[in-house]
Design a protein around this motif. Structure first.
Motif, PDB file in Angstrom:
ATOM      1  N   UNK A  60      28.694  68.392  30.093  1.00 41.78           N
ATOM      2  CA  UNK A  60      29.357  69.642  30.476  1.00 41.78           C
ATOM      3  C   UNK A  60      29.004  70.752  29.507  1.00 41.78           C
ATOM      4  N   UNK A  61      29.254  71.973  29.933  1.00 40.63           N
ATOM      5  CA  UNK A  61      28.943  73.136  29.111  1.00 40.63           C
ATOM      6  C   UNK A  61      29.964  74.229  29.360  1.00 40.63           C
ATOM      7  N   UNK A  62      30.019  75.157  28.430  1.00 35.86           N
ATOM      8  CA  UNK A  62      30.874  76.328  28.599  1.00 35.86           C
ATOM      9  C   UNK A  62      30.248  77.499  27.853  1.00 35.86           C
ATOM     10  N   UNK A  63      30.120  78.616  28.560  1.00 37.54           N
ATOM     11  CA  UNK A  63      29.586  79.827  27.953  1.00 37.54           C
ATOM     12  C   UNK A  63      30.658  80.495  27.099  1.00 37.54           C
ATOM     13  N   UNK A  64      30.252  81.041  25.961  1.00 34.37           N
ATOM     14  CA  UNK A  64      31.142  81.879  25.162  1.00 34.37           C
ATOM     15  C   UNK A  64      31.264  83.219  25.875  1.00 34.37           C
ATOM     16  N   UNK A  65      32.360  83.942  25.648  1.00 33.37           N
ATOM     17  CA  UNK A  65      32.451  85.266  26.262  1.00 33.37           C
ATOM     18  C   UNK A  65      31.257  86.123  25.837  1.00 33.37           C
ATOM     19  N   UNK A  66      30.585  86.760  26.784  1.00 30.01           N
ATOM     20  CA  UNK A  66      29.354  87.498  26.476  1.00 30.01           C
ATOM     21  C   UNK A  66      29.554  88.655  25.498  1.00 30.01           C
ATOM     22  N   UNK A  71      26.110  82.562  23.388  1.00 27.95           N
ATOM     23  CA  UNK A  71      26.035  81.151  23.043  1.00 27.95           C
ATOM     24  C   UNK A  71      26.667  80.293  24.119  1.00 27.95           C
ATOM     25  N   UNK A  72      26.340  79.024  24.027  1.00 20.79           N
ATOM     26  CA  UNK A  72      26.721  78.046  25.032  1.00 20.79           C
ATOM     27  C   UNK A  72      27.142  76.775  24.308  1.00 20.79           C
ATOM     28  N   UNK A  73      28.368  76.322  24.539  1.00 23.81           N
ATOM     29  CA  UNK A  73      28.844  75.069  23.967  1.00 23.81           C
ATOM     30  C   UNK A  73      28.512  73.938  24.922  1.00 23.81           C
ATOM     31  N   UNK A  89      26.638  73.896  19.711  1.00 23.87           N
ATOM     32  CA  UNK A  89      26.762  75.290  20.122  1.00 23.87           C
ATOM     33  C   UNK A  89      25.395  75.930  19.940  1.00 23.87           C
ATOM     34  N   UNK A  90      24.808  76.338  21.060  1.00 27.67           N
ATOM     35  CA  UNK A  90      23.451  76.883  21.068  1.00 27.67           C
ATOM     36  C   UNK A  90      23.492  78.371  21.379  1.00 27.67           C
ATOM     37  N   UNK A  91      22.849  79.159  20.543  1.00 25.87           N
ATOM     38  CA  UNK A  91      22.640  80.568  20.834  1.00 25.87           C
ATOM     39  C   UNK A  91      21.457  80.612  21.799  1.00 25.87           C
ATOM     40  N   UNK A  92      21.631  81.223  22.965  1.00 25.88           N
ATOM     41  CA  UNK A  92      20.556  81.197  23.964  1.00 25.88           C
ATOM     42  C   UNK A  92      19.702  82.458  23.981  1.00 25.88           C
TER      43      UNK A  92
END
Length: 113
Positions: A60-66, A71-73, A89-92
């Motif tokens: 599963x994944x969840x985007x941080x508020x833009x 970033x994406x957890x 936690x990846x900075x995309x």
């Protein structure tokens, strides 16, 4: 009696329009979102494999508020043991690792910097 029937149909009609519009808006954003998730998952899996020698599966994944960050957890587990949870936690934009949480006992490979 007609007034009551009219009042009952109006919320249903508004609800139906809301559902249809959210599906249409979601479909447009989902292609870009899927591309981001796919590249972030590949990047994260390669990072963990190269640095720690562990293959992972993401579930599963969840985007941080833009407005906070790009970033994406991503949650997952070490392949072969679903009890060994992984979080990264990846900075995309650009791709980089911000935070990594691995199970106890998983250590960095000696040849990794």
């Amino acid at each position: 009696m007609k007034i009551e029937v009219s009042l009952l149909r109006k919320p249903f009609f508004l609800f139906l329009i809301l559902i249809i519009s959210s599906l249409l808006l979601g479909a447009c954003a989902s292609e870009e979102e899927k591309a981001i998730v796919s590249s972030a998952e590949k990047f994260a899996a390669n990072y963990i494999l190269e640095k720690y020698g562990e293959a992972v599966r993401f579930t599963e994944y969840r985007f941080s508020p833009p407005d906070l960050s790009k970033s994406l957890g991503i949650h997952g587990y070490i392949e072969g043991d679903k009890k060994k949870k992984v979080f990264i936690l990846v900075n995309y934009d650009p791709l980089s690792v911000e935070t990594l949480s691995l199970p106890e006992g998983v250590t960095k490979k000696s040849d990794s910097k």
